[in-house]
Design a protein around this motif. Sequence first.
Motif, PDB file in Angstrom:
ATOM      1  N   ASN A   7      82.589  18.280  59.966  1.00  0.00           N
ATOM      2  CA  ASN A   7      82.551  19.525  59.209  1.00  0.00           C
ATOM      3  C   ASN A   7      81.157  20.134  59.422  1.00  0.00           C
ATOM      4  OD1 ASN A   7      81.864  21.330  57.123  1.00  0.00           O
ATOM      5  ND2 ASN A   7      83.419  20.465  55.780  1.00  0.00           N
ATOM      6  N   PRO A   8      81.063  21.195  60.248  1.00  0.00           N
ATOM      7  CA  PRO A   8      79.744  21.731  60.609  1.00  0.00           C
ATOM      8  C   PRO A   8      78.894  22.157  59.411  1.00  0.00           C
ATOM      9  CG  PRO A   8      81.438  22.646  62.042  1.00  0.00           C
ATOM     10  CD  PRO A   8      82.154  21.877  60.964  1.00  0.00           C
ATOM     11  N   GLU A   9      79.521  22.722  58.359  1.00  0.00           N
ATOM     12  CA  GLU A   9      78.722  23.172  57.196  1.00  0.00           C
ATOM     13  C   GLU A   9      78.108  21.959  56.483  1.00  0.00           C
ATOM     14  OE1 GLU A   9      82.066  24.371  57.453  1.00  0.00           O
ATOM     15  OE2 GLU A   9      81.192  25.997  58.634  1.00  0.00           O
ATOM     16  N   ARG A  10      78.961  20.959  56.261  1.00  0.00           N
ATOM     17  CA  ARG A  10      78.476  19.743  55.590  1.00  0.00           C
ATOM     18  C   ARG A  10      77.400  19.058  56.445  1.00  0.00           C
ATOM     19  NH1 ARG A  10      82.543  15.056  53.493  1.00  0.00           N
ATOM     20  NH2 ARG A  10      82.468  16.144  51.540  1.00  0.00           N
ATOM     21  N   TYR A  11      77.625  19.070  57.772  1.00  0.00           N
ATOM     22  CA  TYR A  11      76.673  18.444  58.697  1.00  0.00           C
ATOM     23  C   TYR A  11      75.307  19.126  58.598  1.00  0.00           C
ATOM     24  CZ  TYR A  11      75.096  16.092  62.964  1.00  0.00           C
ATOM     25  OH  TYR A  11      74.400  15.314  63.854  1.00  0.00           O
ATOM     26  N   ARG A  12      75.328  20.480  58.588  1.00  0.00           N
ATOM     27  CA  ARG A  12      74.064  21.213  58.539  1.00  0.00           C
ATOM     28  C   ARG A  12      73.309  20.893  57.247  1.00  0.00           C
ATOM     29  NH1 ARG A  12      75.906  26.772  60.150  1.00  0.00           N
ATOM     30  NH2 ARG A  12      76.797  25.642  61.880  1.00  0.00           N
ATOM     31  N   GLU A  13      74.070  20.756  56.153  1.00  0.00           N
ATOM     32  CA  GLU A  13      73.456  20.513  54.842  1.00  0.00           C
ATOM     33  C   GLU A  13      72.888  19.096  54.711  1.00  0.00           C
ATOM     34  OE1 GLU A  13      75.747  21.035  50.940  1.00  0.00           O
ATOM     35  OE2 GLU A  13      75.773  22.996  51.928  1.00  0.00           O
ATOM     36  N   GLY A  16      71.100  17.803  58.792  1.00  0.00           N
ATOM     37  CA  GLY A  16      70.295  18.754  59.574  1.00  0.00           C
ATOM     38  C   GLY A  16      69.084  18.090  60.211  1.00  0.00           C
ATOM     39  N   ASP A  44      76.723  21.211  66.691  1.00  0.00           N
ATOM     40  CA  ASP A  44      76.823  22.644  66.385  1.00  0.00           C
ATOM     41  C   ASP A  44      75.868  23.485  67.227  1.00  0.00           C
ATOM     42  OD1 ASP A  44      74.334  22.212  65.313  1.00  0.00           O
ATOM     43  OD2 ASP A  44      74.866  22.780  63.270  1.00  0.00           O
ATOM     44  N   GLU A  66      85.697  21.647  65.878  1.00  0.00           N
ATOM     45  CA  GLU A  66      84.936  22.345  64.824  1.00  0.00           C
ATOM     46  C   GLU A  66      83.491  22.563  65.269  1.00  0.00           C
ATOM     47  OE1 GLU A  66      86.737  19.565  64.305  1.00  0.00           O
ATOM     48  OE2 GLU A  66      88.445  20.371  63.177  1.00  0.00           O
ATOM     49  N   ALA A  70      81.410  26.040  66.096  1.00  0.00           N
ATOM     50  CA  ALA A  70      80.109  26.354  65.479  1.00  0.00           C
ATOM     51  C   ALA A  70      79.071  26.700  66.546  1.00  0.00           C
ATOM     52  CB  ALA A  70      79.640  25.171  64.629  1.00  0.00           C
ATOM     53  N   ARG A  74      77.168  30.568  67.621  1.00  0.00           N
ATOM     54  CA  ARG A  74      75.750  30.887  67.870  1.00  0.00           C
ATOM     55  C   ARG A  74      75.591  31.657  69.190  1.00  0.00           C
ATOM     56  NH1 ARG A  74      71.751  26.831  65.415  1.00  0.00           N
ATOM     57  NH2 ARG A  74      72.982  25.308  64.267  1.00  0.00           N
TER      58      ARG A  74
END
Length: 250
Positions: A7-13, A16, A44, A66, A70, A74
Amino acid sequence: MNKQRWNPERYREDAGFVPVLGQPAVELLDPQPGERILDLGCGDGALTGDLIARGAEVVAIDASPEMVAAARARGFDARLADGQVLAFAGEFDAVFSNAALHWMTAPDAVLTGVRRALRPGGRFVGEFGGAGNVQAVIDAMTATFTNHPEFGVLRLPWYFPTPEAYRKRLMAGGFRVVTLGLHPRPTPLPGDLAAWLAIFADAITSHLDTEQKRCFTEETTAHAATKLHDVKAGWQVDYVRLRFAAVLCD
Ligand code: BEZ
Protein backbone atom coordinates in the motif's frame (compact mmCIF):
# COMPACT_ATOMS: atom_id res chain seq x y z
CA MET A 1 3.58 -18.85 -0.13
CA ASN A 2 1.05 -16.04 -0.02
CA LYS A 3 1.89 -12.96 -2.02
CA GLN A 4 3.04 -9.78 -0.32
CA ARG A 5 0.70 -6.84 -0.96
CA TRP A 6 1.82 -3.22 -0.86
CA ASN A 7 0.00 0.00 0.00
CA PRO A 8 2.00 3.02 -1.26
CA GLU A 9 0.32 5.54 1.10
CA ARG A 10 0.93 3.40 4.16
CA TYR A 11 4.48 2.70 2.94
CA ARG A 12 5.26 6.41 2.58
CA GLU A 13 3.94 7.09 6.08
CA ASP A 14 5.52 4.21 8.02
CA ALA A 15 8.44 3.16 5.82
CA GLY A 16 9.56 6.44 4.25
CA PHE A 17 12.95 5.83 5.87
CA VAL A 18 13.68 3.05 3.34
CA PRO A 19 14.54 5.32 0.38
CA VAL A 20 16.01 8.00 2.66
CA LEU A 21 18.46 5.51 4.16
CA GLY A 22 19.20 4.09 0.70
CA GLN A 23 21.40 7.10 -0.11
CA PRO A 24 24.71 5.24 0.49
CA ALA A 25 23.74 2.84 -2.29
CA VAL A 26 22.99 5.78 -4.62
CA GLU A 27 26.40 7.26 -3.76
CA LEU A 28 28.05 3.93 -4.52
CA LEU A 29 26.24 3.80 -7.88
CA ASP A 30 27.35 7.37 -8.65
CA PRO A 31 24.94 7.77 -11.58
CA GLN A 32 26.24 9.89 -14.43
CA PRO A 33 24.33 12.23 -16.78
CA GLY A 34 23.09 10.33 -19.82
CA GLU A 35 23.55 6.87 -18.34
CA ARG A 36 20.72 4.42 -18.91
CA ILE A 37 19.90 2.73 -15.60
CA LEU A 38 17.48 -0.01 -14.56
CA ASP A 39 16.00 0.56 -11.08
CA LEU A 40 15.21 -2.99 -9.98
CA GLY A 41 12.43 -3.06 -7.37
CA CYS A 42 11.72 0.67 -7.54
CA GLY A 43 8.81 0.74 -5.06
CA ASP A 44 7.01 4.06 -5.34
CA GLY A 45 9.95 5.57 -7.23
CA ALA A 46 11.44 7.71 -4.45
CA LEU A 47 15.01 6.79 -5.40
CA THR A 48 14.21 6.60 -9.12
CA GLY A 49 13.65 10.34 -8.83
CA ASP A 50 17.12 10.82 -7.30
CA LEU A 51 18.76 8.96 -10.21
CA ILE A 52 16.84 11.04 -12.76
CA ALA A 53 17.76 14.24 -10.89
CA ARG A 54 21.41 13.32 -11.49
CA GLY A 55 20.78 13.15 -15.22
CA ALA A 56 20.31 9.41 -15.73
CA GLU A 57 17.66 7.95 -18.01
CA VAL A 58 15.87 5.42 -15.81
CA VAL A 59 13.59 2.47 -16.44
CA ALA A 60 12.01 1.47 -13.12
CA ILE A 61 10.44 -1.91 -12.49
CA ASP A 62 8.55 -3.44 -9.59
CA ALA A 63 6.45 -6.57 -9.03
CA SER A 64 3.70 -4.63 -7.24
CA PRO A 65 1.04 -3.02 -9.48
CA GLU A 66 0.26 -0.52 -6.70
CA MET A 67 3.89 0.58 -6.42
CA VAL A 68 4.26 0.82 -10.20
CA ALA A 69 1.15 3.03 -10.31
CA ALA A 70 2.65 5.25 -7.57
CA ALA A 71 5.96 5.56 -9.47
CA ARG A 72 4.09 6.35 -12.72
CA ALA A 73 2.11 9.01 -10.88
CA ARG A 74 5.45 10.74 -10.26
CA GLY A 75 5.93 10.78 -14.04
CA PHE A 76 8.50 7.98 -14.27
CA ASP A 77 8.88 5.18 -16.82
CA ALA A 78 7.78 2.47 -14.37
CA ARG A 79 6.86 -1.01 -15.53
CA LEU A 80 5.34 -4.07 -13.87
CA ALA A 81 7.93 -6.85 -13.93
CA ASP A 82 9.31 -9.68 -11.80
CA GLY A 83 13.02 -9.14 -11.09
CA GLN A 84 13.52 -12.89 -11.29
CA VAL A 85 12.54 -13.05 -14.97
CA LEU A 86 14.03 -9.89 -16.48
CA ALA A 87 13.48 -9.55 -20.23
CA PHE A 88 16.01 -6.81 -21.08
CA ALA A 89 19.03 -7.44 -23.31
CA GLY A 90 22.22 -5.36 -23.42
CA GLU A 91 20.59 -1.98 -22.89
CA PHE A 92 21.71 -0.63 -19.48
CA ASP A 93 24.92 0.99 -18.25
CA ALA A 94 23.94 0.00 -14.70
CA VAL A 95 21.36 -1.94 -12.73
CA PHE A 96 20.55 -0.45 -9.33
CA SER A 97 18.52 -1.92 -6.49
CA ASN A 98 17.65 -0.70 -3.00
CA ALA A 99 15.80 -2.78 -0.37
CA ALA A 100 14.31 -5.12 -2.95
CA LEU A 101 16.66 -8.05 -3.65
CA HIS A 102 15.79 -9.74 -0.34
CA TRP A 103 12.22 -10.22 -1.65
CA MET A 104 13.56 -12.21 -4.62
CA THR A 105 14.19 -15.71 -3.33
CA ALA A 106 15.70 -16.97 -6.62
CA PRO A 107 18.93 -14.91 -6.55
CA ASP A 108 20.64 -16.74 -9.41
CA ALA A 109 17.68 -16.05 -11.68
CA VAL A 110 17.99 -12.35 -10.74
CA LEU A 111 21.70 -12.35 -11.58
CA THR A 112 21.11 -14.08 -14.92
CA GLY A 113 18.60 -11.38 -15.87
CA VAL A 114 20.82 -8.52 -14.62
CA ARG A 115 23.78 -9.88 -16.58
CA ARG A 116 21.68 -10.07 -19.75
CA ALA A 117 20.25 -6.56 -19.20
CA LEU A 118 23.67 -4.89 -18.94
CA ARG A 119 25.93 -3.57 -21.69
CA PRO A 120 29.55 -4.85 -21.69
CA GLY A 121 31.33 -3.43 -18.63
CA GLY A 122 28.01 -2.48 -17.03
CA ARG A 123 27.70 -2.34 -13.26
CA PHE A 124 25.34 -3.88 -10.74
CA VAL A 125 25.08 -1.83 -7.54
CA GLY A 126 22.72 -2.23 -4.66
CA GLU A 127 21.80 -2.75 -1.07
CA PHE A 128 19.46 -5.22 0.60
CA GLY A 129 19.04 -7.26 3.78
CA GLY A 130 22.07 -9.36 4.67
CA ALA A 131 22.64 -12.18 7.18
CA GLY A 132 21.20 -11.25 10.57
CA ASN A 133 18.79 -8.68 9.13
CA VAL A 134 15.75 -8.07 11.39
CA GLN A 135 16.75 -11.14 13.41
CA ALA A 136 15.09 -9.92 16.63
CA VAL A 137 11.81 -9.50 14.73
CA ILE A 138 12.20 -12.97 13.21
CA ASP A 139 12.87 -14.43 16.68
CA ALA A 140 9.75 -12.73 18.02
CA MET A 141 7.60 -14.01 15.12
CA THR A 142 9.03 -17.50 15.66
CA ALA A 143 8.05 -17.36 19.33
CA THR A 144 4.50 -16.32 18.40
CA PHE A 145 4.10 -19.08 15.80
CA THR A 146 5.53 -21.66 18.24
CA ASN A 147 2.98 -20.53 20.79
CA HIS A 148 0.17 -20.91 18.22
CA PRO A 149 0.40 -24.19 16.27
CA GLU A 150 -2.93 -23.27 14.67
CA PHE A 151 -1.08 -20.50 12.75
CA GLY A 152 0.78 -23.20 10.80
CA VAL A 153 4.44 -23.08 9.77
CA LEU A 154 6.26 -19.73 9.79
CA ARG A 155 7.51 -19.20 6.24
CA LEU A 156 9.82 -16.25 5.75
CA PRO A 157 9.60 -14.65 2.30
CA TRP A 158 13.11 -13.17 2.46
CA TYR A 159 16.64 -13.94 1.28
CA PHE A 160 19.32 -12.53 3.62
CA PRO A 161 22.68 -13.97 2.47
CA THR A 162 26.07 -13.76 4.11
CA PRO A 163 28.61 -11.58 2.25
CA GLU A 164 30.59 -14.72 1.35
CA ALA A 165 27.56 -16.43 -0.16
CA TYR A 166 26.53 -13.40 -2.21
CA ARG A 167 30.09 -12.73 -3.41
CA LYS A 168 30.23 -16.33 -4.66
CA ARG A 169 26.96 -15.95 -6.50
CA LEU A 170 28.04 -12.69 -8.14
CA MET A 171 31.30 -14.24 -9.31
CA ALA A 172 29.56 -17.39 -10.57
CA GLY A 173 27.10 -15.11 -12.35
CA GLY A 174 29.88 -13.44 -14.34
CA PHE A 175 30.59 -10.37 -12.21
CA ARG A 176 33.78 -8.92 -10.76
CA VAL A 177 33.09 -7.72 -7.22
CA VAL A 178 34.35 -4.18 -6.61
CA THR A 179 33.09 -3.88 -3.05
CA LEU A 180 30.76 -5.91 -0.87
CA GLY A 181 30.11 -5.82 2.86
CA LEU A 182 27.63 -6.05 5.71
CA HIS A 183 26.53 -2.85 7.45
CA PRO A 184 24.54 -3.16 10.68
CA ARG A 185 22.09 -0.25 10.67
CA PRO A 186 19.74 -0.14 13.68
CA THR A 187 16.81 1.84 12.33
CA PRO A 188 14.39 3.97 14.38
CA LEU A 189 10.77 3.53 13.29
CA PRO A 190 8.52 6.55 12.74
CA GLY A 191 5.66 4.53 14.26
CA ASP A 192 5.51 1.31 16.23
CA LEU A 193 6.39 -2.29 15.42
CA ALA A 194 2.71 -3.07 14.74
CA ALA A 195 2.80 -0.62 11.82
CA TRP A 196 6.06 -2.19 10.58
CA LEU A 197 4.55 -5.70 10.76
CA ALA A 198 1.43 -4.53 8.92
CA ILE A 199 3.62 -3.45 5.99
CA PHE A 200 6.42 -6.00 5.92
CA ALA A 201 4.89 -9.17 7.40
CA ASP A 202 1.80 -9.15 5.19
CA ALA A 203 2.85 -12.28 3.29
CA ILE A 204 3.55 -14.07 6.57
CA THR A 205 0.10 -13.46 8.06
CA SER A 206 -2.15 -13.30 5.00
CA HIS A 207 -3.55 -16.80 5.69
CA LEU A 208 -4.63 -15.79 9.22
CA ASP A 209 -8.10 -14.42 10.09
CA THR A 210 -8.60 -10.98 11.61
CA GLU A 211 -8.48 -12.15 15.24
CA GLN A 212 -5.39 -14.30 14.60
CA LYS A 213 -3.66 -11.34 12.95
CA ARG A 214 -4.43 -9.17 15.97
CA CYS A 215 -3.03 -11.86 18.26
CA PHE A 216 0.09 -12.26 16.04
CA THR A 217 0.78 -8.53 16.17
CA GLU A 218 0.20 -8.24 19.93
CA GLU A 219 2.38 -11.22 20.89
CA THR A 220 5.15 -10.50 18.38
CA THR A 221 5.33 -6.91 19.56
CA ALA A 222 5.51 -8.03 23.19
CA HIS A 223 8.30 -10.54 22.42
CA ALA A 224 10.33 -8.03 20.41
CA ALA A 225 9.92 -5.15 22.86
CA THR A 226 12.63 -6.43 25.20
CA LYS A 227 15.26 -6.07 22.46
CA LEU A 228 13.89 -3.37 20.18
CA HIS A 229 11.89 -0.94 22.31
CA ASP A 230 13.06 1.79 24.61
CA VAL A 231 10.64 4.03 26.48
CA LYS A 232 12.54 7.19 25.49
CA ALA A 233 13.86 6.22 22.03
CA GLY A 234 10.84 4.23 20.84
CA TRP A 235 11.18 1.33 18.41
CA GLN A 236 14.44 0.58 16.63
CA VAL A 237 14.65 -2.39 14.26
CA ASP A 238 17.90 -4.36 13.84
CA TYR A 239 18.46 -3.86 10.12
CA VAL A 240 21.67 -5.23 8.58
CA ARG A 241 22.42 -4.10 5.02
CA LEU A 242 24.46 -5.95 2.45
CA ARG A 243 25.84 -3.27 0.10
CA PHE A 244 27.77 -4.13 -3.04
CA ALA A 245 29.10 -2.91 -6.36
CA ALA A 246 30.03 -5.34 -9.12
CA VAL A 247 31.04 -5.03 -12.77
CA LEU A 248 30.15 -7.34 -15.62
CA CYS A 249 33.21 -9.35 -16.67
CA ASP A 250 34.17 -9.34 -20.37
C1 BEZ B 1 14.71 -4.81 4.66
O1 BEZ B 1 15.80 -5.22 4.99
O2 BEZ B 1 14.59 -3.76 4.01
C2 BEZ B 1 13.53 -5.59 5.05
C3 BEZ B 1 13.58 -6.94 5.09
C4 BEZ B 1 12.48 -7.68 5.47
C5 BEZ B 1 11.36 -7.07 5.80
C6 BEZ B 1 11.35 -5.73 5.78
C7 BEZ B 1 12.41 -4.98 5.41
